[in-house]
Design a protein around this motif. Sequence first.
Motif, mmCIF file in Angstrom:
data_model
loop_
_atom_site.group_PDB
_atom_site.id
_atom_site.type_symbol
_atom_site.label_atom_id
_atom_site.label_comp_id
_atom_site.label_asym_id
_atom_site.label_seq_id
_atom_site.Cartn_x
_atom_site.Cartn_y
_atom_site.Cartn_z
ATOM 1 N N GLU A 138 4.074 0.173 -4.573
ATOM 2 C CA GLU A 138 5.441 0.655 -4.428
ATOM 3 C C GLU A 138 5.415 2.126 -4.023
ATOM 4 O O GLU A 138 4.655 2.921 -4.583
ATOM 5 C CB GLU A 138 6.211 0.494 -5.741
ATOM 6 N N THR A 139 6.254 2.469 -3.056
ATOM 7 C CA THR A 139 6.312 3.840 -2.561
ATOM 8 C C THR A 139 6.565 4.831 -3.699
ATOM 9 O O THR A 139 7.416 4.592 -4.560
ATOM 10 C CB THR A 139 7.423 3.970 -1.502
ATOM 11 N N ASN A 140 5.789 5.903 -3.692
ATOM 12 C CA ASN A 140 5.901 6.998 -4.678
ATOM 13 C C ASN A 140 5.429 6.601 -6.081
ATOM 14 O O ASN A 140 5.564 7.387 -7.011
ATOM 15 C CB ASN A 140 7.337 7.532 -4.780
ATOM 16 N N SER A 141 4.860 5.402 -6.225
ATOM 17 C CA SER A 141 4.369 5.019 -7.554
ATOM 18 C C SER A 141 2.996 5.608 -7.839
ATOM 19 O O SER A 141 2.612 5.768 -9.003
ATOM 20 C CB SER A 141 4.309 3.490 -7.673
ATOM 21 N N ILE A 142 2.238 5.936 -6.793
ATOM 22 C CA ILE A 142 0.920 6.556 -6.945
ATOM 23 C C ILE A 142 0.781 7.644 -5.890
ATOM 24 O O ILE A 142 1.637 7.787 -5.010
ATOM 25 C CB ILE A 142 -0.222 5.517 -6.788
ATOM 26 N N SER A 143 -0.314 8.393 -5.968
ATOM 27 C CA SER A 143 -0.606 9.401 -4.958
ATOM 28 C C SER A 143 -1.326 8.732 -3.784
ATOM 29 O O SER A 143 -2.485 8.325 -3.907
ATOM 30 C CB SER A 143 -1.477 10.519 -5.546
ATOM 31 N N SER A 144 -0.630 8.629 -2.652
ATOM 32 C CA SER A 144 -1.236 7.993 -1.472
ATOM 33 C C SER A 144 -2.457 8.764 -0.987
ATOM 34 O O SER A 144 -3.476 8.164 -0.600
ATOM 35 C CB SER A 144 -0.198 7.891 -0.351
ATOM 36 N N ASN A 145 -2.371 10.088 -1.022
ATOM 37 C CA ASN A 145 -3.492 10.901 -0.551
ATOM 38 C C ASN A 145 -4.727 10.733 -1.433
ATOM 39 O O ASN A 145 -5.860 10.722 -0.945
ATOM 40 C CB ASN A 145 -3.088 12.369 -0.496
ATOM 41 N N GLN A 146 -4.516 10.616 -2.755
ATOM 42 C CA GLN A 146 -5.646 10.431 -3.650
ATOM 43 C C GLN A 146 -6.315 9.085 -3.409
ATOM 44 O O GLN A 146 -7.540 8.980 -3.403
ATOM 45 C CB GLN A 146 -5.177 10.529 -5.112
ATOM 46 N N LEU A 147 -5.503 8.039 -3.197
ATOM 47 C CA LEU A 147 -6.061 6.719 -2.906
ATOM 48 C C LEU A 147 -6.853 6.754 -1.602
ATOM 49 O O LEU A 147 -7.961 6.196 -1.521
ATOM 50 C CB LEU A 147 -4.927 5.690 -2.818
ATOM 51 N N LEU A 148 -6.298 7.404 -0.586
ATOM 52 C CA LEU A 148 -7.000 7.533 0.693
ATOM 53 C C LEU A 148 -8.323 8.271 0.515
ATOM 54 O O LEU A 148 -9.363 7.866 1.070
ATOM 55 C CB LEU A 148 -6.105 8.269 1.687
ATOM 56 N N PHE A 149 -8.316 9.342 -0.274
ATOM 57 C CA PHE A 149 -9.536 10.116 -0.513
ATOM 58 C C PHE A 149 -10.587 9.259 -1.232
ATOM 59 O O PHE A 149 -11.772 9.283 -0.861
ATOM 60 C CB PHE A 149 -9.201 11.350 -1.349
ATOM 61 N N ASP A 150 -10.167 8.510 -2.253
ATOM 62 C CA ASP A 150 -11.117 7.690 -3.025
ATOM 63 C C ASP A 150 -11.769 6.632 -2.143
ATOM 64 O O ASP A 150 -12.979 6.403 -2.215
ATOM 65 C CB ASP A 150 -10.399 7.027 -4.203
ATOM 66 N N VAL A 151 -10.967 5.978 -1.298
ATOM 67 C CA VAL A 151 -11.510 4.931 -0.430
ATOM 68 C C VAL A 151 -12.436 5.544 0.623
ATOM 69 O O VAL A 151 -13.527 5.010 0.889
ATOM 70 C CB VAL A 151 -10.364 4.145 0.238
ATOM 71 N N ALA A 152 -12.012 6.655 1.219
ATOM 72 C CA ALA A 152 -12.839 7.305 2.240
ATOM 73 C C ALA A 152 -14.171 7.765 1.645
ATOM 74 O O ALA A 152 -15.231 7.622 2.265
ATOM 75 C CB ALA A 152 -12.083 8.484 2.848
ATOM 76 N N LYS A 153 -14.131 8.324 0.439
ATOM 77 C CA LYS A 153 -15.352 8.778 -0.226
ATOM 78 C C LYS A 153 -16.285 7.606 -0.512
ATOM 79 O O LYS A 153 -17.504 7.697 -0.299
ATOM 80 C CB LYS A 153 -14.984 9.506 -1.516
#
Length: 930
Positions: free
Chosen positions: A831-846
């Motif tokens: 759901e939009t704004n339920s989590i930090s999208s940037n943090q999720l992107l960073f975790d997956v990229a890492k």
Amino acid sequence: MKKYLEYLCIGLLCLLSVVSCSVRKNTKATRAYHAMTTRFNVYFNGIENFKEQLKVMEDKYEDDYTRERIYMHPVSAYSNPKDVKPGGSFDRTIEKCQKAIQLHSIKKRPLRNSKKMSDPKYREFVTRDEYNPFIHNAWSLMGKAQYYKGDFLGASATFIYITRHFTWKPDLVAESRIWLARCYLEMGWLYEAEDVLQKINNDGLPDSQTTWFATVNADYLIRRGDYKQAIPFLKTAIKAEGNKRQKIRMTYLLAQLYAITGDNNAAYAAYERVIKKGPDYRTELNARIRQTEVFSGKDMEKILKNLTRMTRQAKNAEYLDQIYYAIGNLYLSRKDTAKAVANYILAAEKSTRNGKDKAISQLTLGKIYFDRRDYVKAQPCYAEALPLIDESYPDYSEIAKRSEVLDELVVHAQNVELQDSLQHLASLPEAERMNIIQKIIDDLIAEEKKAEEEARRQAYLEEQEGMMANMPVNNNGAKQPTVPTMNMGNGSNAWYFYNPALVSAGKTEFQRKWGRRKLEDDWRRRNKASFSMSDFADNNINYDEPEEGDVEEISDSIAKGDTISNVMQNPLSSDPKDPQFYVQQLPLTPEDIANSNEIISDGLFNMGLILKNKLEDMSAAISAFNELDHRFPDCEYILETYYNMYLMYMRMGDEVTAEVYKKRIIDRFPKSDYAIALADPNYLENLRNMDVMQDSLYNQTYEAYLANNSTKVHEYYELVSRKYPLSDLMPKFMFLNSLSYIGEKNIEAFQTGLKELLEKYPEADVSPVASGMLKGLAQGRTIATDGGSPKGMIWTMSLGGDGDSLSLSNDSVAPFTLDKDVPHSLVLVYETNSISSNQLLFDVAKYNFSNFLIKDFDLEIISFNEISMLIIKGFNNFDELSHYRKMIEGEKGIPLPPGVRPVMISDSNFKLLLDGRSFEDYFNFVQENQ
């Protein structure tokens, strides 16, 4: 015998030359030979070229005096891609240095003398990396040439090499480290430069490098913004500078630093030193102009007289804008704003270059108007100046924001002024009205004639200049007239959109007049909602009746003051010299006057909001709201006007007047959200806590909705409606409350709730979703209520198409396909704004970077109202995707936040989702085909 000795000497010299030429031998003779050859052959050519090109760079570069701080040295222009690059080519110097190093560097170590090994100096000598005693000069010169060429990274590598391989020369090492710091500064590496400079100080700075250290340290402090600390170092650097043009440049920079730090007297004196050093005319003129910005003396008549005389000199024709700007500064220093404004206006009128100089005068004029709260006059100043500056201009973001707000404000102010003028003109007797219109037409004709005469005069002058320029020269050096040639179409006659100068000028003129408008439809309307309640009424469409949009188009096409019959009898005129052109715009009928009043009330209300919320000019906002209340006490904005007046007076501490508006709201609008909120004695406390409490309540409401607990959803909605009726999240609460009726199979309450949501919050982020649901129902689709409330609301929302976002029964089956051998993607949905999208992107990229050295994945975040997702692409088939998912869900995988659902889907099926289907459709398809 004598002749024999001559031959012997010549032979020995030749033999010595052959032996000495080799760098494979390391003796006193070879070292002396290669040192001499390096110095007086290759290096000499290189250093002479270096001096010549450096002088070209420092003498010919034209500094940008519109900058708050000019560059300490022209080489800094290489750091900014938008700047004009300095002259001077250092390639030959670099080539000569490389040749010297290649041909004359001696790396071979000498034969050791065991008897001398106890001597520390000898031991240091035999362990060196270089034995040519002059070659270090070639390395140092190459690094400097690379630096002035703009190759800062290459130069830094060269200076690092020197610090590591010439350690027995402490002065050279110190100098190279300072050069290294300067390279770092040009690359923007302030931390690295600071570290180098601090270590030099800690290790002990040689006396020979004191002035060079002062130069670079001044540059560092300036870039860091420590202007006061930089001034003494810059003064030391100026004293040591040998090039006259560079000394002038650095003195001008010193004056700017004094001005920035508020020492106007010192700044004025420094600019005076620039003038006395005999600079070029452009530099002298700018120094004199900047003196007027920091002038604090008592007698300005002499300066004013000199500047006035300069306006009459032909050589200053292209600098008139700067001169009038300087005169305006002088008057402003004496608080004579009237004369200052007059000269700033002249500066804009006389500008021929439309560059930063014009922007500076316009911004200064705009600030005067803005400080006087004359926003209508300030707006065109900012709008015209903004396109002429870039992001590097001081306070650019603040200027851009102010310009944007003024653009928005002035549109409404001009609407009010125009409608008031039209109404006044319409109220006059017809004879007087027509006299005023005729005067407008006469003035227009006179202005056109004047413009035509000026255009003919200018064309004649240009023709004469062109003929003079094209005259051939006779034997005596005199120019002979030639037969005029036809213009076959140069750049000045090009089609408008092929002429960049005309396009730029047109863009600037548009922004000056209208501001920077957002590109959108229906920009004149306050409510731009893309739906109408008539869309949800029934399924029948009457093709004989015009739709709402058609009616608006017809209405817009009829000029104010005309009826349909009048238009048929008196066709609309587009000729500004025709009196009918003006008459047709006047509000002459009751309907037109009502429309005009609506525009005025809308303008006054929006002016008040902008003044209050964006400019924080409470007195001006109160004035706008009071005028609205006085002229239109029953308009649609009066409730919001009273509430804003209440908030402003509370903010200003005037509780008595605030209570007056509170009582008006409760008495006149007792059922409004504002009245309900204000009736609560704890309203102010609730208002302070609303931001924190509304988020918590919404999370609880959403969890109750997912648990099919519709009773709890209704209770939370009622609580928020009573306690926080003005909450920003109210549309979401209303949406969840409406959806919860589906689980109760109360479709009528569901529809009513959505309609109320659209009426109260037409521009909320959930309104398009609600609109799509109601449209689907109006088209005859039914709601699937067997499963209670739609489980996981985001899964039932469509991702495109017509906006329908609920699982509505449909006879057609989504055309998904089941093919495991086609490219797939993993979609992490939440759901939009339920989590930090940037943090999720960073975790997956890492995770991907750490676990897949060869395989490359594409990551993309997209959002559709309530749904957001991170898409992981790059899987050739379903099996690859399954293996990846097992890895990320394993012990060393990615800990996905709660609420994130992984969805494995083929790229073709995902495209179908984006065409308007929902995840629930896809889940049902997968379940049916397992």
